[in-house]
Write an enzyme that holds these catalytic residues in place. Structure first.
Site, PDB file in Angstrom:
ATOM      1  N   GLU A  55       0.825  -1.212   0.000  1.00 32.48           N
ATOM      2  CA  GLU A  55       0.000   0.000   0.000  1.00 32.48           C
ATOM      3  C   GLU A  55       0.858   1.259   0.000  1.00 32.48           C
ATOM      4  O   GLU A  55       0.563   2.237  -0.701  1.00 32.48           O
ATOM      5  CB  GLU A  55      -0.929   0.000   1.220  1.00 32.48           C
ATOM      6  CG  GLU A  55      -1.894  -1.173   1.265  1.00 32.48           C
ATOM      7  CD  GLU A  55      -1.369  -2.358   2.048  1.00 32.48           C
ATOM      8  OE1 GLU A  55      -2.168  -3.020   2.714  1.00 32.48           O
ATOM      9  OE2 GLU A  55      -0.142  -2.619   1.984  1.00 32.48           O
ATOM     10  N   CYS A  81      -2.462  -4.072   7.041  1.00 30.82           N
ATOM     11  CA  CYS A  81      -2.045  -4.348   8.419  1.00 30.82           C
ATOM     12  C   CYS A  81      -2.446  -3.196   9.338  1.00 30.82           C
ATOM     13  O   CYS A  81      -2.550  -2.047   8.928  1.00 30.82           O
ATOM     14  CB  CYS A  81      -0.544  -4.616   8.485  1.00 30.82           C
ATOM     15  SG  CYS A  81       0.500  -3.210   8.035  1.00 30.82           S
ATOM     16  N   CYS A  90      -0.251  -0.009   7.701  1.00 33.31           N
ATOM     17  CA  CYS A  90      -0.704   0.486   6.400  1.00 33.31           C
ATOM     18  C   CYS A  90      -2.068   1.167   6.523  1.00 33.31           C
ATOM     19  O   CYS A  90      -2.398   2.061   5.735  1.00 33.31           O
ATOM     20  CB  CYS A  90      -0.769  -0.656   5.398  1.00 33.31           C
ATOM     21  SG  CYS A  90       0.867  -1.277   4.932  1.00 33.31           S
ATOM     22  N   THR A 167      13.641 -42.326  -8.673  1.00 30.15           N
ATOM     23  CA  THR A 167      14.349 -41.049  -8.525  1.00 30.15           C
ATOM     24  C   THR A 167      15.833 -41.190  -8.807  1.00 30.15           C
ATOM     25  O   THR A 167      16.535 -40.182  -8.918  1.00 30.15           O
ATOM     26  CB  THR A 167      14.181 -40.497  -7.100  1.00 30.15           C
ATOM     27  OG1 THR A 167      14.737 -41.440  -6.158  1.00 30.15           O
ATOM     28  CG2 THR A 167      12.713 -40.275  -6.772  1.00 30.15           C
ATOM     29  N   SER A 174      21.516 -40.047 -10.621  1.00 31.42           N
ATOM     30  CA  SER A 174      20.221 -39.412 -10.858  1.00 31.42           C
ATOM     31  C   SER A 174      20.301 -38.184 -11.769  1.00 31.42           C
ATOM     32  O   SER A 174      19.277 -37.552 -12.027  1.00 31.42           O
ATOM     33  CB  SER A 174      19.590 -38.993  -9.530  1.00 31.42           C
ATOM     34  OG  SER A 174      20.403 -38.040  -8.869  1.00 31.42           O
ATOM     35  N   THR A 202      22.095 -37.035   1.092  1.00 32.54           N
ATOM     36  CA  THR A 202      22.196 -36.345  -0.188  1.00 32.54           C
ATOM     37  C   THR A 202      23.463 -35.497  -0.238  1.00 32.54           C
ATOM     38  O   THR A 202      24.124 -35.406  -1.279  1.00 32.54           O
ATOM     39  CB  THR A 202      20.950 -35.469  -0.410  1.00 32.54           C
ATOM     40  OG1 THR A 202      19.789 -36.313  -0.433  1.00 32.54           O
ATOM     41  CG2 THR A 202      21.042 -34.707  -1.718  1.00 32.54           C
ATOM     42  N   ARG A 213      19.910 -20.730  -8.785  1.00 29.51           N
ATOM     43  CA  ARG A 213      20.849 -20.189  -9.762  1.00 29.51           C
ATOM     44  C   ARG A 213      20.346 -20.263 -11.204  1.00 29.51           C
ATOM     45  O   ARG A 213      20.918 -19.626 -12.078  1.00 29.51           O
ATOM     46  CB  ARG A 213      22.213 -20.885  -9.651  1.00 29.51           C
ATOM     47  CG  ARG A 213      22.175 -22.374  -9.856  1.00 29.51           C
ATOM     48  CD  ARG A 213      23.517 -23.037  -9.550  1.00 29.51           C
ATOM     49  NE  ARG A 213      23.460 -24.463  -9.779  1.00 29.51           N
ATOM     50  CZ  ARG A 213      22.993 -25.351  -8.908  1.00 29.51           C
ATOM     51  NH1 ARG A 213      22.541 -24.930  -7.735  1.00 29.51           N
ATOM     52  NH2 ARG A 213      22.975 -26.637  -9.191  1.00 29.51           N
ATOM     53  N   GLY A 299      16.675 -37.439  -0.142  1.00 30.82           N
ATOM     54  CA  GLY A 299      16.698 -38.801  -0.638  1.00 30.82           C
ATOM     55  C   GLY A 299      15.492 -39.596  -0.168  1.00 30.82           C
ATOM     56  O   GLY A 299      14.665 -39.123   0.619  1.00 30.82           O
ATOM     57  N   LEU A 302      14.903 -39.983   3.921  1.00 30.40           N
ATOM     58  CA  LEU A 302      14.352 -38.829   4.631  1.00 30.40           C
ATOM     59  C   LEU A 302      12.965 -38.489   4.101  1.00 30.40           C
ATOM     60  O   LEU A 302      12.058 -38.139   4.873  1.00 30.40           O
ATOM     61  CB  LEU A 302      15.292 -37.626   4.497  1.00 30.40           C
ATOM     62  CG  LEU A 302      14.868 -36.352   5.237  1.00 30.40           C
ATOM     63  CD1 LEU A 302      14.635 -36.616   6.719  1.00 30.40           C
ATOM     64  CD2 LEU A 302      15.920 -35.255   5.053  1.00 30.40           C
TER      65      LEU A 302
END
Length: 369
Positions: A55, A81, A90, A167, A174, A202, A213, A299, A302
């Site tokens: 705002e 807010c 705001c 996977t 992979s 991993t 990136r 992986g 997990l």
């Protein structure tokens, strides 16, 4: 009362998307101000934490155009807010600008706001309406809603798989199952997240950077490693990339801790009864740290732990049109004895990404009773 026109709110929602990768931990909010004759006279979106909200940015834009806010209509994707945080409310800025009407998409889930913003505007004589594109605005801020309402991030598990659900090959290879376009799309989802999480397995097998990136971003997400025994090598590439790294462990080791702290990592000890990191407690801690969306790229072991404990809110899966045969699965859990023990999902969206397919699926609501 007639429903307000949605065109300015569509514009505001597009502006809100520009806050992805910028406004964390604040929500992504866009604002469009229209004059009584319908002309757009101000536009803005939330800036970095501590910076102006949508705002205020729209009011600044309006003044730079030589326009007046008096009598205008403010279209904003989240309730303005009403509390003092890092910036003033705001609501005060809108009241001072003497706007005539405020239309917001969805109520702010923050307990410090939660309807109070609308109430303060009405008390000041400003007409207030809500509703247009509410679902879309909530979806854009699904992690913020999760943190405000549940005290933990929205957990999104990302995986790239073959058509037969692998996977990786049996030897762990992979790279790459999916094509370049799918990988870039995956980085756009990393950009959305306040934190990207993986496991020490991993880190040891793939030595990833886990940064954003392949798409442009203003800030890098926090990188999180689940490493119960502190086996992360101090030379790991994840510690070389700019940005913060947080390692959760269950079994502190002073010598290993010192080496990782020297590399700039932060260590947090959250032990569960099994001698491993307690995942629900970890999520609560990440919520306290202001993480709205947690992007899991881990992986199968997990991943299986997250699935088994019912902690995944959304699966982001890229499917390549190829078969890998015997290999590693998306998540290692089970074995199940009956089909009705399976985790039932609902497709949220399906989209082609060049030669691959992106599927977003969420756990199906439990049946009544």
């Amino acid at each position: 009362m007639n429903a307000p026109a949605t065109a300015p709110m569509h514009d505001a929602l597009s502006l809100a998307q520009l806050a992805i990768g910028l406004s964390e931990p604040n929500p992504r909010v866009g604002c469009v101000i229209t004059a009584p004759d319908g002309r757009v006279i101000g536009r803005g979106h939330t800036q970095q934490a501590g910076g102006p909200h949508a705002e205020v940015m729209a009011l600044r834009d309006l003044r730079e155009r030589g326009e007046s806010a008096q009598g205008s209509t403010v279209h904003v994707t989240l309730e303005p807010c009403s509390h003092h945080g890092r910036t003033p409310p705001c609501c005060d800025a809108l009241i001072e600008a003497r706007v005539a009407r405020v239309v917001f998409a969805v109520e702010d889930p923050n307990p410090l706001v939660a309807g109070q913003g609308a109430a303060r505007l009405r008390a000041a004589g400003i007409a207030v309406e809500s509703g247009p594109l509410g679902d879309e605005s909530r979806e854009l801020n699904i992690g913020f809603f999760s943190r405000m309402q549940r005290g933990r991030p929205w957990v999104r598990m990302k995986a790239a798989i073959s058509l037969d659900g692998r996977t990786a090959l049996n030897n762990g290879a992979s790279q790459w199952i999916t094509g370049a376009a799918a990988r870039a799309d995956g980085h756009a989802w990393r950009k959305r997240a306040g934190a990207v999480l993986t496991g020490v397995g991993t880190v040891l097998d793939d030595n990833p950077r886990l940064d954003v990136r392949l798409v442009e971003t203003t800030q890098q997400p926090l990188r999180v490693i689940v490493d119960s025994r502190l086996e992360t090598p101090p030379a790991a590439r994840i510690l070389d990339t700019p940005g913060r790294v947080l390692i959760y462990c269950a079994q502190p080791d002073p010598a290993r801790q010192a080496a990782l702290l020297e590399r700039g990592a932060e260590i947090s000890v959250i032990a569960g009864p099994t001698g491993k990191v307690d995942l629900p407690s970890m999520l609560a801690d990440l919520g306290k740290r202001g993480i709205n969306e947690l992007h899991v790229e881990a992986g199968h072991k997990l991943n299986g732990s997250f699935v088994r404990e019912g902690l995944i809110d959304e699966f982001l899966v890229y499917v390549a049109p190829k078969l890998l045969g015997i290999g590693r699965e998306l998540a290692a859990f089970g074995p199940l004895e009956r089909l009705d023990e399976s985790l039932s999902l609902r497709f949220h969206s399906i989209a082609p990404i060049e030669g691959d397919l992106r599927i977003i699926a969420r756990p199906a609501p439990a049946a009544p009773g």
